[in-house]
Structures are given as C-alpha cells and as structure tokens.
Design an enzyme around this catalytic site. Structure first.
Site, PDB file in Angstrom:
ATOM      1  N   LYS A  33       0.786  -1.434   0.112  1.00 25.66           N
ATOM      2  CA  LYS A  33      -0.152  -0.097  -0.128  1.00 25.66           C
ATOM      3  C   LYS A  33       0.723   1.258  -0.130  1.00 25.66           C
ATOM      4  CE  LYS A  33      -0.622   0.743   5.011  1.00 25.66           C
ATOM      5  NZ  LYS A  33       0.270   2.061   4.936  1.00 25.66           N
ATOM      6  N   THR A  34       1.967   1.299   0.700  1.00 26.47           N
ATOM      7  CA  THR A  34       2.783   2.291   0.643  1.00 26.47           C
ATOM      8  C   THR A  34       3.309   2.654  -0.432  1.00 26.47           C
ATOM      9  OG1 THR A  34       3.255   2.052   2.873  1.00 26.47           O
ATOM     10  CG2 THR A  34       4.805   3.630   1.801  1.00 26.47           C
ATOM     11  N   ASP A  72      -3.155   8.272   4.020  1.00 28.18           N
ATOM     12  CA  ASP A  72      -2.716   6.820   4.572  1.00 28.18           C
ATOM     13  C   ASP A  72      -3.562   6.414   5.662  1.00 28.18           C
ATOM     14  OD1 ASP A  72      -1.425   4.444   3.882  1.00 28.18           O
ATOM     15  OD2 ASP A  72       0.532   5.485   5.219  1.00 28.18           O
ATOM     16  N   GLU A  73      -3.647   4.812   5.932  1.00 30.91           N
ATOM     17  CA  GLU A  73      -4.276   4.225   6.898  1.00 30.91           C
ATOM     18  C   GLU A  73      -5.634   4.950   7.282  1.00 30.91           C
ATOM     19  OE1 GLU A  73      -3.019   1.769   7.989  1.00 30.91           O
ATOM     20  OE2 GLU A  73      -0.795   1.949   8.001  1.00 30.91           O
ATOM     21  N   GLN A 112      -8.066  -4.326   9.158  1.00 30.13           N
ATOM     22  CA  GLN A 112      -6.801  -3.970   9.959  1.00 30.13           C
ATOM     23  C   GLN A 112      -7.183  -2.936  10.949  1.00 30.13           C
ATOM     24  OE1 GLN A 112      -2.968  -4.900   8.750  1.00 30.13           O
ATOM     25  NE2 GLN A 112      -3.562  -4.586   6.743  1.00 30.13           N
ATOM     26  N   ARG A 149       0.935 -11.286  10.287  1.00 26.72           N
ATOM     27  CA  ARG A 149       2.398 -10.880  10.706  1.00 26.72           C
ATOM     28  C   ARG A 149       3.350 -11.763  10.401  1.00 26.72           C
ATOM     29  NH1 ARG A 149       1.495  -6.356   9.885  1.00 26.72           N
ATOM     30  NH2 ARG A 149      -0.730  -7.434   9.083  1.00 26.72           N
TER      31      ARG A 149
END
Length: 747
Positions: A47-48, A234-235, A265, A611
């Site tokens: 995503k980044t 973002d986020e 998330q 994770r």
C-alpha cells in the site's frame, strides 16, 4: 481486483520507470484518473508503494504542482519516508508539498488563521504535563477533590470529545457522564477558555479549531479547497471522527481524494478510530472508484488462507481475499495445551529448535492479546537462557504498577529498604506533600537511620502536622500487621491482602483511563506469580535475579509484544498465544462493545496471523491461572473459524501428561475442555469439528426467563434479549450484559 470503470493498465512495454514492477491492481490504483478513489490494501500488498507512486505520478503528469498536494499520514516517520520515496521516484528534490500528520498540517493551517478562533499565531501547544497541571487547577477552582476526580481522567474525557469533533457547546447531554458530579462539560468549557487566555492549545485543538475555522469562516475553507487539487490519505481505517470531518470538508468540492487503508486491520477503536469512515467512503463520494490490492508479498499460501477465511466471519467489511504466487508453505499449526506454563514451554522448545536449525531469533515473535500474558513467556525464556525483548512496553517486572506492588512487598520483608518505601509512601495518595517527605529524608540523614526508622520516631512527636502524622502512623501499623502475616499466611494470600488493604487495587479500579484495566490484569498476574513460591523472600529473590537478567540489546533476540503493537510489522515465525474465550476475544471488550467489539477482536486476530511470513502457531490452554485461581477455558471461537485445509492440528497428549503439574491445578477429568477437545478430535478428525462441540452456539435461541450458566458469573436468569446481547440477573454477580455465545442454557 479492480472495479469496473477504471482504465485498463497500459501495456508493460510502455511503462515509464516509476511504474515498473507494479502488478496490475497496483498499476490501476496509481494511474487512476482524478476523482474519489478508495484503495483497499490488504496486509502485505504494497500500500505504501501505491500511495507514494500515485503522488509522484500526479506530479509527473502535471495534474498538480507540489504546493497543490495534501498528503496525510499518521506518523512523522511515515511522512518523512513518503517524501523520500517521492523524491527518489522523481529523481529530484520536491519543495512545497503539504505532507505530514493530521496534527502537523492542522497546526500549519491554524497558525495562519489563529485570530479567527481567538488565538495569536505564536500560540503554544501544551504537552501532557502542562495540560494536566492546568486541569488540576480548574478542578480545584471548582471546589472538587482532585483525588476523587483526577485530572488525567478529565483529560482523557476531553480528548475523546475532541476526537469526536465536539466543542464544549456541542457535547451531547447523554455524554456528560458522572465525572465531577456531572460537571465535566463545564470544566471542559473552563479549560478551553483558559487555553485561549494563555494563547495555547492542546493536540486535540489542532483539528478541533480547524473544524471551527472551516465551518464558521467560509472564505478560509474555500481557500484550502481551491489550493488542494489532490488529497491523499494513508491508513484511512484509523481515522477518528474529527479527522474524517476535516478531510471531508477539504475534499468535498474537487472530490479528488485518494484514501488507502484496510478495513480488516482497523483495531484502534479505543483510540477513537472509526472503521465506519472507510466503510462509507462510497456513500460520502458517490461514483468513487475502488481498487482492491489482494496479492500479498509477505506470507505463504496457508497463512493467507487461514487469515482470509477467518476474517470472512465479519459482516462489517468491504471484502477481499489475499492470495500469493508464493508456495503454500507450512500449514498454520494449532496446539491445545494443558495450561499457560505448558504454552510457554511449548514456545520455548520451538524457538530452541529454530535456533538449532540456524534461524535467528530476531525473526520470531510471540504476540498476545493483553500485557499480563507476557510474564509466563518471559519467565520461561529466562529459565532456559533464551534472549528476548518486550516491544511496545517494559518487561513484566519493569511495569510501573508491578514495581509499586513489589515495593510494598520489599518493605514488608526489609523495613529499611528506603528506595522501596519512598516509592509507595504516598501511593495511593495519603496526603503526604513534598514538604513532609523532605522533612522525613532530612531527619533520616541527620539521625543516620533508615527512612522507616525516621517515620517510626516522628509519628511519636508533634513535629509533623496532624494529618500526615496520622497517615504515617496508620501506614507503620499496617506494615507491622502485614509483617506478622508474612510468618503465617501463604505468600499469595499476603500479596492479595497488601494490594487490597493498601488501596492500590482500588486506586486503579477508580481510574477510568484506557490503560487501567490492563494494569489491573497485570496485578492479578503478579499475584499468580507470587503464588508459585513458598515464601515472600523466595519470590523477591527471584525478581532480583530476573531484573538482573538484562540482555545485550544488540544481540539476537526473540520478540514479545501485544497484537496491537505488532500492526505494520512482520516476522518469519509468529506464535499467537492465549486463544481462549474471555482472553481472546477479550471478555471485557465483548461486554462493553457487543458485536462491534467482537468484529474488532477478529480483525486483531487477522492482523496477528498476517504478521507471519513463513510459520504461524495458534495456541490455547485448557487451564489458565488467573487472579481467582485456576480457570478452565474453552478454545477461542476464532480457533473454530480457522479452515482445516490450511491448518495442522497438533496432538500434545503425551507432552501434557508427562509434565510436572503446577500446585493447585485441577485434576484431569473427562469433562475437562482439553480432554473433550482431544477425545472429539480422535473421533471426528478435524479440530474445527471438535471445537464446535464445546463452543456455544452464538444463536442459541435464548428467551426471557431462561436459566443459564456463565463460566465467569455463574448461574442466572435472562431478563432481556437484544440480538446477541443478553441482560442477565446473576444469582451472585448481579445484573450484567453478556454475549449469548458465552452462556449455556440449564434446566
């Protein structure tokens, strides 16, 4: 997956350098035309890279100049990294972008228009200490007791209101609560007035004042709506209401807004995050394009299969399925263990096996739902000499509340321990001011005696004022009584008595801050730890050895941390401990939040599984020793939701039967959850079916008047039914709201 209506990605051969290496969905997101765009980016899907490349792509195409771009992140580190990546893609420095956190950009806007909200441009931003000092002054000025109504709690209440975008005049009456005898809003109003007098604001004001500017001064809002041709966020799943309103106001004219996030998330509701913000994006911006990033570059196929199947049990989500071109890898291993000590032993053995295979410990992590769970792992790792670090918080025995409690025990065992006595002499507050403590220290130095001896002597004189003299006299007498118990009572019973009679537990029970429940859980775990030793002195010696066991921070270490702290991180091997009903999902969260809380707990499980890069272990214990003693536990409902085709279910009967059993552990019996679990599995095969036999049906058809049994609260009768939430009058625990899946109907 790309939604209909987006342009087809350009042929690979024609891609400019900054677009090379993007997959089809990433490319579609980066090259999407101006307009509202929601990028649903699953864990490990890049995503980044997508967000920074889209920003660079807009600049390269001339769709916006740097000063016309607003890019919002959640941390200063993320903002710096985004700026660096954009410059790398453009191969030149970029000046003038409005790139930063919500608060930094809010402060920048506010300084330009401070006079519009009654401030001057050079206003001060208060830190937490200054904020609490000011709140204390206001509470005292209102003739309220700061001990009963602590400034820290009032500060938390005000911050929550600011996160909702509520100025004092807009706080709903239903939100007033009981704090400060219902005067919390009046204190909020006085606080805001005092801040203006001081030409100051706190962090919550940086956005709250922005909202006031935009709503009450149309020319200010229009200026920024014209300025920002592109807004990128973002986020987005972690935004609170104030941030959401701020962004929507800025983007409502051009509607050229790109939001990147993952509703699966969203795990920070306790910080004010609203998952609904990302869920209603298409309602806020009709005609919005949606791109789903589902190709995962982190984990193996089995891990992604488990995570994707688990999260489908949530109803409030956009929906996506992670996949990978990588190998299926090792299945997720699920192990039912006898108790929490065996759980820690299991993890220790697996980590030692990885070491022998040549894998570094730094690639492994133990992730738990609550901080109190770390102790058993820490104790085991110390016992076997396995290096570890606790991330996101201190080690168990280094936590402030544990140090306080141990200080009480140290003074009982050794009255002349001045450091321990100084730590807790006024904790909880006993009306001992700085002048009294300074007088005690000076007296002890002059007489060359311990602080305890000085207190004993001074309380027999008139040198101290009556109130502190009484408080100290009572404290000395209480310590003498506890010291007598040390000779007769078990160490666990003594610890419980001290925590209760000192008022230390009551202090945290009265604390309404978000971390107070976790501190209480840690104190319960401490009582458990003390109970493992025959004497108080034995326990204190053990703690001293543990505290001396400091690992070289540069060495190869395993990681222990909470699931909340692990978001954004990744490890080769992940151990997910404590997957039991009441522990995970957390019972307190379910009691307070119902279905919404259950879905957030499931999102937390999803975060934990994703994770993992190569290996994932899910662990649950049939018995866990909590404050009230040994508690038999059911496997978490999340265990039942794991797909059998992606899991390997470990049968550990031999391991469990041969271990040394802890004192007081209930004997094995056919009705024990682990015994039933293993018996059902041997009959039917898949663990999923076995767990289903012992986990209550969430839709159990409960009716008013029905008698039920709850593992924690005992027997009771249903008074009201609201979906999956039951209002129950328990025979001994009183009236409580519980989730239907936690109770069983009884004749």
């Amino acid at each position: 997956m790309t939604e209909p209506g987006l342009p087809q990605p350009m042929p690979v051969a024609t891609l400019p350098p900054h677009l090379e290496g993007l997959n089809a969905e990433q490319l579609a997101a980066v090259t999407a035309p101006d307009g509202p765009l929601l990028v649903l980016a699953g864990a490990g899907t890049g995503k980044t890279r997508v967000l920074t490349t889209r920003l660079a792509h807009m600049l390269l195409e001339g769709r916006a100049r740097p000063g016309e771009v607003l890019a919002v992140t959640f941390t200063n580190k993320a903002a710096r990294e985004m700026n660096e990546r954009v410059e790398q893609l453009l191969r030149r420095p970029v000046q003038g972008m409005w790139l930063g956190t919500f608060h930094s950009i809010g402060a920048r806007i506010l300084r330009r228009h401070a006079e519009r909200v009654g401030l001057e441009s050079g206003f001060t931003i208060l830190d937490t200490d200054d904020q609490l000092r000011l709140l204390k002054q206001l509470i005292e000025a209102a003739d309220l007791d700061v001990k009963k109504w602590p400034p820290r709690i009032l500060g938390g209440i005000i911050q929550r209101w600011k996160d909702r975008g509520w100025a004092p005049d807009h706080v709903p009456t239903a939100e007033y609560g009981e704090f400060a005898l219902g005067r919390s809003v009046a204190l909020y109003k006085a606080y805001q007035a005092r801040l203006r007098t001081l030409n100051a604001c706190d962090f919550g004001d940086l956005l709250l004042h922005n909202l006031t500017l935009f709503k009450e001064h149309a020319d200010v809002l229009e200026e920024y709506q014209r300025r920002f041709k592109a807004v990128l966020v973002d986020e987005y799943q972690d935004t609170n209401v104030a941030q959401y309103l701020w962004l929507r106001l800025l983007a409502q004219v051009r509607k050229n807004v790109t939001c990147v996030g993952d509703d699966d998330q969203s795990i920070y509701s306790w910080r004010g995050a609203e998952v609904g913000n990302i869920l209603r994006f298409e309602q806020d911006f009709p005609g919005a394009a949606v791109v789903r990033l589902e190709r995962n570059y982190r984990s193996t196929g089995h891990i992604l299969g488990c995570a994707s199947r688990l999260i489908t049990h949530n109803e409030s989500r956009h929906g996506k399925t992670l996949w990978t071109d990588d190998v299926a890898g090792e299945p997720v291993r699920v192990a039912g263990l006898w108790d929490d000590e065996e759980e820690a032993r299991f993890v220790g053995e697996e980590l030692e096996a990885l070491q022998r295979a040549g894998e570094p410990l730094r690639g492994a992590a133990v992730l738990v739902r609550a901080g109190f769970q770390t102790r058993s792992f820490e104790e085991r790792f110390i016992a076997i000499g396995l290096p570890y670090r606790v991330v996101g918080g201190p080690r168990f025995y280094e936590r402030a509340e544990i140090r306080d409690a141990i200080a009480y025990l140290r003074v009982i065992a050794q009255p002349d321990d001045d450091l321990a006595l100084e730590r807790i002499v006024n904790v909880p507050r006993r009306g001992l001011g700085d002048s009294t403590l300074a007088h005690l220290r000076a007296y002890a130095r002059a007489r060359d005696c311990s602080l305890h001896a000085a207190v004993r002597e001074l309380v027999e004189t008139d040198e101290l004022k009556p109130k502190p003299r009484r408080a100290l006299s009572d404290l000395v007498a209480t310590f003498e009584r506890w010291r007598g118990l040390m000779e007769t009572a078990p160490a666990r019973e003594l610890c419980e008595t001290v925590l209760e009679e000192s008022g230390y537990v009551a202090m945290w029970q009265a604390d309404k801050s978000p971390d107070a429940p976790g501190r209480l859980d840690n104190l319960k775990e401490l009582v458990h730890a003390v109970g493992e030793f025959e004497s108080l002195s034995g326990f204190l010696e053990h703690v001293s050895l543990v505290m001396e066991n400091v690992t070289d921070p540069t060495s190869d270490m395993a990681t222990i941390m909470t699931l909340h702290g692990a978001k954004g991180l990744e490890f080769d091997t992940v151990f997910l401990g404590g997957w039991e009903e009441g522990v995970f999902p957390n019972q307190r969260a379910l009691d307070e939040g119902g279905r919404a809380a259950l879905e957030e707990e499931r999102r937390l499980a999803y975060v934990g599984i994703t994770r993992s890069r190569r290996r994932c272990f899910v662990l649950f214990a049939a018995n866990r020793r909590l404050y009230q003693g040994w508690v038999s536990s059911l496997p978490s409902r999340f265990v039942d939701e794991l797909p059998a085709e992606h899991c390997e279910f470990l049968h550990r009967d031999g391991f469990a039967a041969n271990r040394l059993r802890s004192p007081g552990l209930p004997p094995r019996r056919d009705g024990d959850p682990l015994a039933r679990f293993n018996a059902a599995r041997s009959r039917k095969g898949p663990i999923v079916e076995a767990v289903a036999e012992i986990v209550p049906d969430a839709d159990g058809g409960f009716d008013i008047g029905m008698r039920i049994f709850h593992d924690k609260f005992g027997y009771g009768r249903i008074e009201a039914v609201d979906g999956d939430k039951l209002d129950i009058a328990f025979d001994k625990a009183g009236r409580k709201k519980v989730i239907a899946s936690f109770v069983q109907a009884v004749p």
